[in-house]
Design a protein around this motif. Sequence first.
Motif, PDB file in Angstrom:
ATOM      1  N   ASP A  27      -4.596   1.943  -6.764  1.00  5.16           N
ATOM      2  CA  ASP A  27      -3.733   1.328  -5.568  1.00  5.16           C
ATOM      3  C   ASP A  27      -3.486   0.083  -6.235  1.00  5.16           C
ATOM      4  OD1 ASP A  27      -4.360   3.530  -4.226  1.00  5.16           O
ATOM      5  OD2 ASP A  27      -5.484   2.336  -2.677  1.00  5.16           O
ATOM      6  N   GLU A  28      -2.208  -0.602  -5.661  1.00  8.38           N
ATOM      7  CA  GLU A  28      -1.863  -1.878  -6.040  1.00  8.38           C
ATOM      8  C   GLU A  28      -2.191  -2.673  -4.862  1.00  8.38           C
ATOM      9  OE1 GLU A  28       2.535  -4.196  -6.929  1.00  8.38           O
ATOM     10  OE2 GLU A  28       2.312  -1.942  -6.486  1.00  8.38           O
ATOM     11  N   VAL A  29      -3.248  -3.652  -5.221  1.00  8.38           N
ATOM     12  CA  VAL A  29      -3.609  -4.710  -4.339  1.00  8.38           C
ATOM     13  C   VAL A  29      -3.119  -5.992  -4.497  1.00  8.38           C
ATOM     14  CG1 VAL A  29      -5.784  -5.627  -3.318  1.00  8.38           C
ATOM     15  CG2 VAL A  29      -5.939  -3.287  -4.096  1.00  8.38           C
ATOM     16  N   LYS A  30      -2.109  -6.533  -3.573  1.00 11.76           N
ATOM     17  CA  LYS A  30      -1.664  -7.767  -3.941  1.00 11.76           C
ATOM     18  C   LYS A  30      -2.071  -8.996  -2.930  1.00 11.76           C
ATOM     19  CE  LYS A  30       2.505  -6.144  -3.065  1.00 11.76           C
ATOM     20  NZ  LYS A  30       3.946  -5.924  -3.334  1.00 11.76           N
ATOM     21  N   GLN A  38      -2.249  -3.711   0.471  1.00 13.78           N
ATOM     22  CA  GLN A  38      -2.860  -2.865  -0.490  1.00 13.78           C
ATOM     23  C   GLN A  38      -1.599  -1.390  -0.333  1.00 13.78           C
ATOM     24  OE1 GLN A  38      -6.442  -0.830   1.008  1.00 13.78           O
ATOM     25  NE2 GLN A  38      -6.540   0.598  -0.879  1.00 13.78           N
ATOM     26  N   ILE A  39      -1.232  -1.099  -1.412  1.00  9.32           N
ATOM     27  CA  ILE A  39      -0.082  -0.093  -1.732  1.00  9.32           C
ATOM     28  C   ILE A  39      -0.973   1.077  -1.828  1.00  9.32           C
ATOM     29  CG2 ILE A  39       1.860   0.654  -2.691  1.00  9.32           C
ATOM     30  CD1 ILE A  39       2.957  -2.083  -2.847  1.00  9.32           C
ATOM     31  N   VAL A  40      -1.082   1.981  -1.305  1.00  5.45           N
ATOM     32  CA  VAL A  40      -1.893   3.338  -1.414  1.00  5.45           C
ATOM     33  C   VAL A  40      -1.173   4.285  -2.388  1.00  5.45           C
ATOM     34  CG1 VAL A  40      -3.010   5.319  -0.395  1.00  5.45           C
ATOM     35  CG2 VAL A  40      -3.161   3.028   0.700  1.00  5.45           C
ATOM     36  N   LYS A  41      -1.622   4.739  -3.525  1.00  4.07           N
ATOM     37  CA  LYS A  41      -0.853   5.657  -4.587  1.00  4.07           C
ATOM     38  C   LYS A  41      -1.934   6.688  -4.934  1.00  4.07           C
ATOM     39  CE  LYS A  41       1.839   1.786  -6.628  1.00  4.07           C
ATOM     40  NZ  LYS A  41       2.187   1.242  -7.947  1.00  4.07           N
ATOM     41  N   THR A  42      -1.500   7.672  -5.391  1.00  4.03           N
ATOM     42  CA  THR A  42      -2.198   8.855  -5.822  1.00  4.03           C
ATOM     43  C   THR A  42      -2.471   8.710  -7.303  1.00  4.03           C
ATOM     44  OG1 THR A  42      -0.144  10.048  -6.539  1.00  4.03           O
ATOM     45  CG2 THR A  42      -0.824  10.629  -4.320  1.00  4.03           C
ATOM     46  N   ASN A  43      -3.467   9.710  -8.070  1.00  6.16           N
ATOM     47  CA  ASN A  43      -3.588   9.359  -8.981  1.00  6.16           C
ATOM     48  C   ASN A  43      -2.811   9.486 -10.220  1.00  6.16           C
ATOM     49  OD1 ASN A  43      -6.262   9.640  -7.742  1.00  6.16           O
ATOM     50  ND2 ASN A  43      -6.906  11.389  -8.967  1.00  6.16           N
ATOM     51  N   SER A  44      -1.712   9.979  -9.688  1.00  3.42           N
ATOM     52  CA  SER A  44      -0.497  10.072 -10.579  1.00  3.42           C
ATOM     53  C   SER A  44       0.532   9.070 -10.454  1.00  3.42           C
ATOM     54  CB  SER A  44       0.321  11.559 -10.336  1.00  3.42           C
ATOM     55  OG  SER A  44       0.620  11.463  -9.119  1.00  3.42           O
ATOM     56  N   GLY A  45       0.192   7.949  -9.619  1.00  5.37           N
ATOM     57  CA  GLY A  45       0.982   7.024  -9.206  1.00  5.37           C
ATOM     58  C   GLY A  45       2.233   7.041  -8.097  1.00  5.37           C
ATOM     59  N   VAL A  46       1.982   8.182  -7.257  1.00  7.10           N
ATOM     60  CA  VAL A  46       2.921   8.123  -6.256  1.00  7.10           C
ATOM     61  C   VAL A  46       2.579   7.247  -5.052  1.00  7.10           C
ATOM     62  CG1 VAL A  46       3.913   9.991  -4.813  1.00  7.10           C
ATOM     63  CG2 VAL A  46       3.572  10.638  -6.851  1.00  7.10           C
ATOM     64  N   LYS A  47       3.473   6.484  -4.527  1.00  8.77           N
ATOM     65  CA  LYS A  47       3.275   5.680  -3.250  1.00  8.77           C
ATOM     66  C   LYS A  47       3.295   6.521  -2.311  1.00  8.77           C
ATOM     67  CE  LYS A  47       5.052   1.759  -0.774  1.00  8.77           C
ATOM     68  NZ  LYS A  47       6.122   0.880  -0.581  1.00  8.77           N
ATOM     69  N   CYS A  48       2.138   6.377  -1.376  1.00  8.95           N
ATOM     70  CA  CYS A  48       1.977   7.109  -0.073  1.00  8.95           C
ATOM     71  C   CYS A  48       2.005   6.365   1.185  1.00  8.95           C
ATOM     72  CB  CYS A  48       0.392   7.710  -0.145  1.00  8.95           C
ATOM     73  SG  CYS A  48       0.322   9.169  -1.408  1.00  8.95           S
ATOM     74  N   GLN A  74      -7.525   7.798   3.102  1.00  8.29           N
ATOM     75  CA  GLN A  74      -7.377   9.034   2.749  1.00  8.29           C
ATOM     76  C   GLN A  74      -6.330   9.819   3.637  1.00  8.29           C
ATOM     77  OE1 GLN A  74      -8.659  10.963   0.393  1.00  8.29           O
ATOM     78  NE2 GLN A  74      -7.985  12.794   1.055  1.00  8.29           N
ATOM     79  N   GLN A  75      -6.490   9.339   5.093  1.00  4.90           N
ATOM     80  CA  GLN A  75      -5.497   9.801   6.148  1.00  4.90           C
ATOM     81  C   GLN A  75      -3.994   9.407   5.614  1.00  4.90           C
ATOM     82  OE1 GLN A  75      -6.746  11.400   8.313  1.00  4.90           O
ATOM     83  NE2 GLN A  75      -4.847  11.428   9.905  1.00  4.90           N
ATOM     84  N   ILE A  76      -3.750   8.366   5.107  1.00  6.07           N
ATOM     85  CA  ILE A  76      -2.506   7.967   4.745  1.00  6.07           C
ATOM     86  C   ILE A  76      -1.949   9.154   3.588  1.00  6.07           C
ATOM     87  CG2 ILE A  76      -0.946   6.449   3.194  1.00  6.07           C
ATOM     88  CD1 ILE A  76      -2.654   4.115   4.562  1.00  6.07           C
ATOM     89  N   ILE A  77      -2.884   9.366   2.579  1.00  6.10           N
ATOM     90  CA  ILE A  77      -2.541  10.473   1.760  1.00  6.10           C
ATOM     91  C   ILE A  77      -2.306  11.624   2.315  1.00  6.10           C
ATOM     92  CG2 ILE A  77      -3.266  11.551  -0.646  1.00  6.10           C
ATOM     93  CD1 ILE A  77      -4.685   9.222  -1.320  1.00  6.10           C
TER      94      ILE A  77
END
Length: 276
Positions: free
Chosen positions: A63-66, A79-89, A159-162
């Motif tokens: 994730d990207e935590v700013k 906190q920008i939630v991302k998958t292991n492949s970097g996809v923003k969710c 996890q819910q967001i993903i």
Amino acid sequence: NKAKQEVIDETQLLMAQKDKQLEDLRKQLGEAQRKAEQGSQQTQGEVQETFLEDMLRVEFPYDEVKEVPKGVEGADVIQIVKTNSGVKCGTIVWESKNTKAWSQGWVAKLKADQRTLKAEVAVIVSKVLPESVRLFGIVEGVWVADLSVTLGVATALRQQIIQIFNAKAVSANMSSKAEIVYEYLTSNNFKQRIEVWVDYFKQRKEEIDKERAYFVKKWEKEDKSILQIFNNTAGIYGDLQGLIGNALPKVNYLELDGSSVDDETCEDAAEKEPHV
């Protein structure tokens, strides 16, 4: 088995490292809080905010935590939630509070920040919680959690967001495919392709009908020709038989059953007939 064990060992090592980092952060937080007890309330809040940022970065490395800079209006942490492949969710906005009393105004402010950032979830981490909340809960659409359970709340919300993102992606993909199929079926391109097939089968049927009519006519003509030849052949055979008699070899196809007996009888009768 060896490769599997290596993966398990590597995973356990990473988990151990992460646990140690979190434990170190907790110790640092405790030490900083003790030092801050003699300091200002603002300093105590900054210590908790820093711990929250570090904990999210360690636990969710993809994730990207700013951090929102001091003096800038808005949530404390994004906190920008991302998958292991970097996809923003999706996005979680965090507000850190370390005060002696709860303020309902925090909820309204964070909801405004959530709308501005178009975030899916908003969370207030506070040392003091509303009377209706124990450890964690929801207040007017905003999650509220004690610092001790923040990691568990963050894991569940992330996890819910993903899962919601994946479900929307599947639904959008299905709708997109259905729209593509519908557009193709109603397009001129599809109509023209169908017309090509219809024209082809129509042409083939016409050709078959023409061939059928041609061959029927041809067969009738050939049948008449064969019948004429057969009649001529039978006539010649009959003429020769009348001249030669039984000396002519029999052609069974041109004879009736018992015809040879009748012929001999006729010939014998002719020989016995008195001459005048």
